[in-house]
Design a protein around this motif. Sequence first.
Motif, PDB file in Angstrom:
ATOM      1  N   THR A 126      -3.000   5.036   2.834  1.00 63.44           N
ATOM      2  CA  THR A 126      -4.079   4.691   1.888  1.00 63.44           C
ATOM      3  C   THR A 126      -4.342   3.198   2.005  1.00 63.44           C
ATOM      4  O   THR A 126      -3.658   2.491   2.755  1.00 63.44           O
ATOM      5  CB  THR A 126      -3.706   5.009   0.426  1.00 63.44           C
ATOM      6  OG1 THR A 126      -2.740   4.055  -0.028  1.00 63.44           O
ATOM      7  CG2 THR A 126      -3.157   6.416   0.280  1.00 63.44           C
ATOM      8  N   LYS A 156       0.818  -1.214   0.000  1.00 65.26           N
ATOM      9  CA  LYS A 156       0.000   0.000   0.000  1.00 65.26           C
ATOM     10  C   LYS A 156       0.853   1.266   0.000  1.00 65.26           C
ATOM     11  O   LYS A 156       1.981   1.292   0.511  1.00 65.26           O
ATOM     12  CB  LYS A 156      -0.942   0.014   1.193  1.00 65.26           C
ATOM     13  CG  LYS A 156      -0.283   0.319   2.522  1.00 65.26           C
ATOM     14  CD  LYS A 156      -1.337   0.523   3.607  1.00 65.26           C
ATOM     15  CE  LYS A 156      -0.682   0.938   4.928  1.00 65.26           C
ATOM     16  NZ  LYS A 156      -1.674   1.215   5.972  1.00 65.26           N
ATOM     17  N   PHE A 189     -12.598  -2.725  -3.990  1.00 60.54           N
ATOM     18  CA  PHE A 189     -13.088  -2.036  -5.190  1.00 60.54           C
ATOM     19  C   PHE A 189     -14.246  -2.757  -5.869  1.00 60.54           C
ATOM     20  O   PHE A 189     -15.050  -2.139  -6.555  1.00 60.54           O
ATOM     21  CB  PHE A 189     -11.934  -1.856  -6.197  1.00 60.54           C
ATOM     22  CG  PHE A 189     -11.729  -3.031  -7.114  1.00 60.54           C
ATOM     23  CD1 PHE A 189     -12.307  -3.063  -8.370  1.00 60.54           C
ATOM     24  CD2 PHE A 189     -10.967  -4.124  -6.710  1.00 60.54           C
ATOM     25  CE1 PHE A 189     -12.123  -4.147  -9.218  1.00 60.54           C
ATOM     26  CE2 PHE A 189     -10.780  -5.208  -7.543  1.00 60.54           C
ATOM     27  CZ  PHE A 189     -11.362  -5.215  -8.801  1.00 60.54           C
ATOM     28  N   GLU A 235      -7.309  -1.028  -5.403  1.00 60.45           N
ATOM     29  CA  GLU A 235      -7.830  -0.465  -4.159  1.00 60.45           C
ATOM     30  C   GLU A 235      -8.630  -1.524  -3.409  1.00 60.45           C
ATOM     31  O   GLU A 235      -9.454  -2.239  -3.994  1.00 60.45           O
ATOM     32  CB  GLU A 235      -8.724   0.740  -4.453  1.00 60.45           C
ATOM     33  CG  GLU A 235      -9.181   1.468  -3.217  1.00 60.45           C
ATOM     34  CD  GLU A 235      -9.903   2.761  -3.568  1.00 60.45           C
ATOM     35  OE1 GLU A 235      -9.694   3.763  -2.874  1.00 60.45           O
ATOM     36  OE2 GLU A 235     -10.670   2.766  -4.559  1.00 60.45           O
ATOM     37  N   GLU A 236      -8.377  -1.623  -2.130  1.00 61.27           N
ATOM     38  CA  GLU A 236      -9.073  -2.598  -1.303  1.00 61.27           C
ATOM     39  C   GLU A 236     -10.585  -2.381  -1.379  1.00 61.27           C
ATOM     40  O   GLU A 236     -11.081  -1.261  -1.238  1.00 61.27           O
ATOM     41  CB  GLU A 236      -8.599  -2.438   0.151  1.00 61.27           C
ATOM     42  CG  GLU A 236      -8.788  -3.663   1.009  1.00 61.27           C
ATOM     43  CD  GLU A 236      -8.229  -3.457   2.404  1.00 61.27           C
ATOM     44  OE1 GLU A 236      -9.018  -3.412   3.354  1.00 61.27           O
ATOM     45  OE2 GLU A 236      -6.985  -3.340   2.517  1.00 61.27           O
ATOM     46  N   HIS A 243      -4.533   1.426  -1.016  1.00 59.84           N
ATOM     47  CA  HIS A 243      -4.322   1.028  -2.398  1.00 59.84           C
ATOM     48  C   HIS A 243      -2.839   0.921  -2.722  1.00 59.84           C
ATOM     49  O   HIS A 243      -1.987   1.469  -2.015  1.00 59.84           O
ATOM     50  CB  HIS A 243      -5.028   1.976  -3.366  1.00 59.84           C
ATOM     51  CG  HIS A 243      -4.520   3.388  -3.351  1.00 59.84           C
ATOM     52  ND1 HIS A 243      -3.318   3.766  -3.902  1.00 59.84           N
ATOM     53  CD2 HIS A 243      -5.073   4.532  -2.862  1.00 59.84           C
ATOM     54  CE1 HIS A 243      -3.143   5.068  -3.758  1.00 59.84           C
ATOM     55  NE2 HIS A 243      -4.193   5.563  -3.130  1.00 59.84           N
ATOM     56  N   LYS A 250      -8.769   4.038 -12.053  1.00 55.18           N
ATOM     57  CA  LYS A 250      -8.028   4.533 -10.889  1.00 55.18           C
ATOM     58  C   LYS A 250      -6.516   4.457 -11.061  1.00 55.18           C
ATOM     59  O   LYS A 250      -5.777   5.171 -10.404  1.00 55.18           O
ATOM     60  CB  LYS A 250      -8.438   3.738  -9.640  1.00 55.18           C
ATOM     61  CG  LYS A 250      -9.828   4.057  -9.126  1.00 55.18           C
ATOM     62  CD  LYS A 250      -9.868   5.416  -8.451  1.00 55.18           C
ATOM     63  CE  LYS A 250     -11.186   5.624  -7.715  1.00 55.18           C
ATOM     64  NZ  LYS A 250     -11.224   6.887  -6.979  1.00 55.18           N
ATOM     65  N   TYR A 294      -4.643   2.034 -10.037  1.00 53.70           N
ATOM     66  CA  TYR A 294      -4.061   1.272  -8.936  1.00 53.70           C
ATOM     67  C   TYR A 294      -5.113   0.295  -8.430  1.00 53.70           C
ATOM     68  O   TYR A 294      -6.292   0.389  -8.784  1.00 53.70           O
ATOM     69  CB  TYR A 294      -3.595   2.186  -7.792  1.00 53.70           C
ATOM     70  CG  TYR A 294      -4.617   3.172  -7.279  1.00 53.70           C
ATOM     71  CD1 TYR A 294      -5.734   2.758  -6.539  1.00 53.70           C
ATOM     72  CD2 TYR A 294      -4.466   4.538  -7.508  1.00 53.70           C
ATOM     73  CE1 TYR A 294      -6.660   3.677  -6.060  1.00 53.70           C
ATOM     74  CE2 TYR A 294      -5.391   5.455  -7.032  1.00 53.70           C
ATOM     75  CZ  TYR A 294      -6.478   5.015  -6.304  1.00 53.70           C
ATOM     76  OH  TYR A 294      -7.402   5.920  -5.829  1.00 53.70           O
TER      77      TYR A 294
END
Length: 350
Positions: A170, A166, A275, A272-273, A172, A268, A270
Motif C-alpha cells: 500500500t 507503509k 491525500f 495516505e500518500e 499508507h 480513512k 491512516y
Amino acid sequence: MNDGKKKLLIEILTPIFAVALALLVSDILILLYKESPLKVYKILLEGTIFNPYGIGQVIFKTTPLILVGLSVAFAFRTGLFNIGAEGQLYLGAFAAALTGAYLPAGTPFIITVILCILSGFLAGFIAGFIPGILKAKLGSHEVINTIMLNFIIMALVNYLVVTYFKVPETLHTKDIIENAKLTRLYEYFPVFKGSASNISFFLSLLACLAVYIVLWKTKFGYELRAVGFNPSAAETAGVNVKKLITLSMAISGGLAGIVGINFVLGYKYYFEEGFSSGLGFMGIAVALLGKNHPGGVIAAALLFGILSQGGLVINSVVPKELVDILQAVVIIFVVAASSEVRRLLFKSAK
C-alpha cells in the motif's frame, strides 16, 4: 455614507459580486454544452444541500477547507502570503497519523485525540516557523520559501512512508488505534448515514472562534494586524515586527497542520500518500473569498464544499471539470471585483 460604512459594504459586496459574475460565466459554459443552467443548478442543489447524504458530504469537504482557509487568512492578516499550507497540512497529517497509530491501545479517547491534534499542529508550526524566521531575520520572501518547502516536505514525507511506515503493498501508514478515531456525525444524526462527515467539523468551527478571539480581542492579535497594515509604523510604536512575523507564519502553519485530522482521524484512519490533492492551494481561494475573516472563511469554505460535492453530482449532465472552472473564475473575480464595487458605490453616492 461615511468611509467606514463604505468600506464594510465593499467588503461584503465584493465576494457576492465575484460569485454572481462567476455564475454568469458558468451559465454560458453550460449553454455551450446545450444544457439548461437551471437544470444543472437544480441537480447540483438536490445532490448537495437538499438531501441528508449530500449535506453530510458537503460538511466533510467543507471541514478541511475551513481550516486551510483559516491558516492562509491568519498569515494574510500579518501581511504574509502563506503558499506553504499544502506542505504544512501534509506534514501535520503524517504526524497525527503516526501519533494515533503508535500510542498504546488503551489510551483514553480524549487524551489520544488531543495528542494527535497537538502533534499535527506542532508539525505544521515547525513547517511554518522555517519560512517565518527566514523572512524575519534574512528578509527572504515567504512566497518563494513556502513554495520550495512544499516540495521538500512532501518528498520527505513520501520517502518516510514508503521506506519505513507503509503497510505492505500500500501507500499508507498503519491504522490509528480505535480510541483515536473521531465519531461520524451519523452516530448523532442518523440522516447523515453513509457520509464521511465527522466531529472534526465542530473542531474547525472552534478553531475559527479561537482565531477570531486572538486577532480581534487580544493585544497580540492587535499587534499582528498592525504589522499587516504597516510594519514600519508598528515597529515605530514599539512592536517587535520580526518576532510577530515569525510567530504569524508558525501559527498559520500550525492551523494548516491540523487540516488532516478530518481525513486521518475521521475518515480513512491512516495517512495516505497524496491525500491532500491541492487542498492547501484551495485555502488561498477560501481566504480571499472570505476576506481573511473567520466568519467569511466559513462561508467561503461552505461554498467551495458545495461546489466540490456538486461536481460529482452534475457529472452525468455536464463534465465535473465545469465546477473547477467555476471555482477558478470565482477566484479571479474576487481579486478583481473590489475596484468595480467601489466604483459602483461612489457612483451611487453622487
